[in-house]
Write an enzyme that holds these catalytic residues in place. Structure first.
Site, PDB file in Angstrom:
ATOM      1  N   GLY A   4    -102.195 -41.104 -96.631  1.00  0.00           N
ATOM      2  CA  GLY A   4    -102.750 -39.514 -96.597  1.00  0.00           C
ATOM      3  C   GLY A   4    -101.602 -38.695 -97.506  1.00  0.00           C
ATOM      4  N   SER A 135     -98.602 -35.476 -82.605  1.00  0.00           N
ATOM      5  CA  SER A 135     -98.837 -33.916 -82.673  1.00  0.00           C
ATOM      6  C   SER A 135     -98.419 -33.602 -81.252  1.00  0.00           C
ATOM      7  CB  SER A 135    -100.195 -33.642 -82.951  1.00  0.00           C
ATOM      8  OG  SER A 135    -100.529 -32.186 -82.449  1.00  0.00           O
ATOM      9  N   TYR A 148    -109.551 -34.405 -80.497  1.00  0.00           N
ATOM     10  CA  TYR A 148    -108.349 -34.447 -81.453  1.00  0.00           C
ATOM     11  C   TYR A 148    -107.107 -34.731 -80.491  1.00  0.00           C
ATOM     12  CZ  TYR A 148    -104.435 -33.364 -84.494  1.00  0.00           C
ATOM     13  OH  TYR A 148    -103.356 -33.313 -85.223  1.00  0.00           O
TER      14      TYR A 148
HETATM   15  P1  NDP Z   1    -103.878 -32.614 -94.684  1.00  0.00           P
HETATM   16  O1  NDP Z   1    -105.249 -32.150 -94.367  1.00  0.00           O
HETATM   17  O2  NDP Z   1    -103.143 -31.523 -95.534  1.00  0.00           O
HETATM   18  O3  NDP Z   1    -103.680 -33.854 -95.143  1.00  0.00           O
HETATM   19  C1  NDP Z   1    -104.157 -35.056 -94.469  1.00  0.00           C
HETATM   20  C2  NDP Z   1    -104.336 -36.190 -95.230  1.00  0.00           C
HETATM   21  O4  NDP Z   1    -104.923 -37.528 -94.544  1.00  0.00           O
HETATM   22  C3  NDP Z   1    -104.728 -35.947 -96.594  1.00  0.00           C
HETATM   23  O5  NDP Z   1    -103.833 -36.816 -97.624  1.00  0.00           O
HETATM   24  C4  NDP Z   1    -106.134 -37.030 -96.609  1.00  0.00           C
HETATM   25  O6  NDP Z   1    -106.403 -37.771 -97.797  1.00  0.00           O
HETATM   26  C5  NDP Z   1    -105.388 -37.983 -95.511  1.00  0.00           C
HETATM   27  N1  NDP Z   1    -106.989 -38.559 -94.928  1.00  0.00           N
HETATM   28  C6  NDP Z   1    -107.686 -37.997 -94.102  1.00  0.00           C
HETATM   29  N2  NDP Z   1    -108.773 -38.808 -93.845  1.00  0.00           N
HETATM   30  C7  NDP Z   1    -108.442 -40.025 -94.663  1.00  0.00           C
HETATM   31  C8  NDP Z   1    -109.340 -41.163 -94.491  1.00  0.00           C
HETATM   32  N3  NDP Z   1    -110.384 -41.315 -93.918  1.00  0.00           N
HETATM   33  N4  NDP Z   1    -108.854 -42.111 -95.536  1.00  0.00           N
HETATM   34  C9  NDP Z   1    -107.622 -41.864 -96.081  1.00  0.00           C
HETATM   35  N5  NDP Z   1    -106.844 -40.954 -95.883  1.00  0.00           N
HETATM   36  C10 NDP Z   1    -107.357 -39.539 -95.097  1.00  0.00           C
HETATM   37  O7  NDP Z   1    -103.139 -32.263 -93.116  1.00  0.00           O
HETATM   38  P2  NDP Z   1    -101.717 -32.529 -92.628  1.00  0.00           P
HETATM   39  O8  NDP Z   1    -100.802 -32.904 -94.027  1.00  0.00           O
HETATM   40  O9  NDP Z   1    -101.274 -31.180 -91.761  1.00  0.00           O
HETATM   41  O10 NDP Z   1    -101.949 -33.727 -91.523  1.00  0.00           O
HETATM   42  C11 NDP Z   1    -101.178 -34.959 -91.897  1.00  0.00           C
HETATM   43  C12 NDP Z   1    -100.881 -35.614 -90.489  1.00  0.00           C
HETATM   44  O11 NDP Z   1    -100.238 -34.752 -89.625  1.00  0.00           O
HETATM   45  C13 NDP Z   1    -102.279 -35.741 -89.441  1.00  0.00           C
HETATM   46  O12 NDP Z   1    -102.284 -37.080 -89.048  1.00  0.00           O
HETATM   47  C14 NDP Z   1    -102.369 -34.570 -88.838  1.00  0.00           C
HETATM   48  O13 NDP Z   1    -102.939 -34.985 -87.553  1.00  0.00           O
HETATM   49  C15 NDP Z   1    -100.671 -34.439 -88.284  1.00  0.00           C
HETATM   50  N6  NDP Z   1    -100.457 -33.068 -87.798  1.00  0.00           N
HETATM   51  C16 NDP Z   1    -100.565 -32.026 -88.331  1.00  0.00           C
HETATM   52  C17 NDP Z   1    -100.344 -30.765 -87.870  1.00  0.00           C
HETATM   53  C18 NDP Z   1    -100.745 -29.551 -88.608  1.00  0.00           C
HETATM   54  O14 NDP Z   1    -100.896 -28.385 -87.816  1.00  0.00           O
HETATM   55  N7  NDP Z   1    -101.102 -29.516 -89.896  1.00  0.00           N
HETATM   56  C19 NDP Z   1     -99.571 -30.725 -86.722  1.00  0.00           C
HETATM   57  C20 NDP Z   1     -99.477 -31.956 -86.076  1.00  0.00           C
HETATM   58  C21 NDP Z   1     -99.857 -33.203 -86.491  1.00  0.00           C
HETATM   59  P3  NDP Z   1    -107.822 -37.661 -98.504  1.00  0.00           P
HETATM   60  O15 NDP Z   1    -108.597 -36.550 -98.023  1.00  0.00           O
HETATM   61  O16 NDP Z   1    -107.474 -37.564 -99.919  1.00  0.00           O
HETATM   62  O17 NDP Z   1    -108.293 -39.137 -98.048  1.00  0.00           O
HETATM   63  C1  8X3 Z   2    -102.030 -30.155 -85.080  1.00  0.00           C
HETATM   64  C2  8X3 Z   2    -101.223 -29.278 -84.159  1.00  0.00           C
HETATM   65  O1  8X3 Z   2    -101.866 -27.457 -82.188  1.00  0.00           O
HETATM   66  O2  8X3 Z   2    -103.402 -27.377 -83.895  1.00  0.00           O
HETATM   67  O3  8X3 Z   2    -102.087 -31.350 -84.505  1.00  0.00           O
HETATM   68  O4  8X3 Z   2    -103.582 -29.420 -82.661  1.00  0.00           O
HETATM   69  S1  8X3 Z   2    -102.548 -28.442 -83.237  1.00  0.00           S
END
Ligand code: NDP
Ligand code: 8X3
Length: 248
Positions: A4, A135, A148
Site C-alpha cells: 500500500g 488502528s 472496519y
Molecule cells: P490510504 O487510502 O491513503 O492508503 C491505503 C493504501 O492501501 C493505498 O496505497 C492502496 O493502494 C492500498 N490498498 C488498498 N486496498 C488494496 C488492495 N486490495 N490491494 C493492494 N493494495 C491496496 O490510507 P492510509 O495510508 O491512511 O492507510 C494505511 C493503513 O493505515 C491502512 O491499513 C489503514 O487501515 C491504517 N490506518 C489508517 C488510519 C487513518 O486515519 N488514515 C488510522 C489507523 C490506521 P492501491 O489503491 O493503489 O491499491
Molecule cells: C482509522 C482510524 O478512528 O477513523 O483506522 O477508524 S478511525
C-alpha cells in the site's frame, strides 16, 4: 517491503526508509503511482526500488508477485503490512455486504496472504521485522465502525499471534495503532466524497502520514534485540475513538 505504498502512510514510509538508504519493494494496485514513486525515490536517494503491482485480496496474484522475487530481493528485512481500507460508515443493520467483504478480504485476508508468503523467507534467514498497521479501531469500537473495527481487532490478534509464532526465529513483530491520520483513508471510506472526507479532520490537527512513518522508522531502527510489541499513537486532540476535543 511496504504494501500500500501508492498513498498515505505507505508512501510516507517509502520516503523515510529511502532517505535512510533502504532498498525498497513497494506494492499497490495503482501501477502509475508506483512507477512515479519508484522513479522519484531512485533519483532522489540513489536506492534500488522494485515496484510490484497486485491486488492484495487475490492470493494467486500475491503468490506470483512474491514468487517472482529473485536474488537479494528475497532477503526482506522489514515487511510493513500497511495496505488497508475502510468502506462506509453504516450501522450493522444497514451495512453493505460488498463493503464488509472488501474490508475483511483486504485488511485481514490480504495481510495474512502476504505474511504467509514473506515470513518463511525471514524464518529461513532467522532475521526480520514485521510491522502491522492496526488502528485505534482495533483497540476500541465506535458507532457504525463495526466491520472496519472488527478487521482491525483481527490485525491486533494476528500481531500478538505472529509475535509468539515467530519468537524462535529472532523475528521482530510490531503493531502500530494510529488514531486519525489525514490521508486518502476517508476519501476511500466515503467513496470519493472529498467534502465529507475533509470534514472528518475539521477543527483539530490530525496526525500526518509522516508522523506515522517516523514512528514506524523509529521502531525499525531500534537495535535488533529491542522489540516494540505495539504502539498506540493519537492526535493530541483525540483521546480515543469517543473523546475528541472537537466534539466538546
Ligand atoms: P490510504 O487510502 O491513503 O492508503 C491505503 C493504501 O492501501 C493505498 O496505497 C492502496 O493502494 C492500498 N490498498 C488498498 N486496498 C488494496 C488492495 N486490495 N490491494 C493492494 N493494495 C491496496 O490510507 P492510509 O495510508 O491512511 O492507510 C494505511 C493503513 O493505515 C491502512 O491499513 C489503514 O487501515 C491504517 N490506518 C489508517 C488510519 C487513518 O486515519 N488514515 C488510522 C489507523 C490506521 P492501491 O489503491 O493503489 O491499491
Ligand atoms: C482509522 C482510524 O478512528 O477513523 O483506522 O477508524 S478511525
Amino acid at each position: 517491503m511496504i504494501t500500500g505504498a501508492t498513498s498515505g502512510i505507505g508512501e510516507a514510509c517509502a520516503t523515510i526508509f529511502a532517505q535512510n538508504n533502504c532498498n525498497l519493494i513497494i506494492t499497490g494496485r495503482r501501477a502509475d503511482r508506483l512507477q512515479k514513486l519508484s522513479a522519484q525515490l531512485t533519483t532522489n536517494y540513489g536506492i534500488k526500488v522494485l515496484p510490484l503491482v497486485f491486488d492484495i485480496r487475490n492470493y494467486d496474484e500475491v503468490k506470483i508477485a512474491i514468487g517472482s522475487l529473485e536474488g537479494e530481493w528475497k532477503n526482506i528485512d522489514i515487511l510493513i503490512n500497511n495496505a488497508g481500507l475502510s468502506l462506509g460508515l453504516d450501522p450493522i443493520d444497514k451495512g453493505s455486504i460488498d463493503d464488509w467483504n472488501t474490508m475483511i478480504d483486504t485488511n485481514v485476508k490480504g495481510l495474512l496472504y502476504i505474511s504467509r508468503l514473506v515470513s518463511p523467507l525471514m524464518v529461513e534467514r532467522k532475521q526480520g521485522h514485521i510491522i502491522n498497521l492496526g488502528s485505534i479501531a482495533g483497540k476500541e469500537t465506535y458507532a457504525n465502525g463495526n466491520v472496519y473495527c472488527a478487521s482491525k481487532h483481527a490485525v491486533d490478534a494476528l500481531n500478538k499471534a505472529m509475535r509468539i509464532d515467530l519468537l524462535p526465529y529472532n523475528i521482530r513483530v510490531t503493531a502500530i495503532h494510529p488514531g486519525a491520520v489525514e490521508t486518502e483513508f476517508s476519501i476511500v471510506r466515503f467513496k470519493g466524497d472529498e467534502e465529507k472526507a475533509k470534514n472528518v479532520y475539521k477543527g483539530f490537527e490530525a496526525l500526518s502520514a509522516n508522523d506515522i512513518a517516523d514512528t514506524i522508522y523509529y521502531c525499525a531502527a531500534l537495535p535488533s534485540h529491542v522489540n516494540i510489541n505495539e504502539l498506540t499513537i493519537m492526535p493530541t486532540a483525540q483521546a480515543n475513538t469517543v473523546y475528541w476535543n472537537k466534539r466538546g
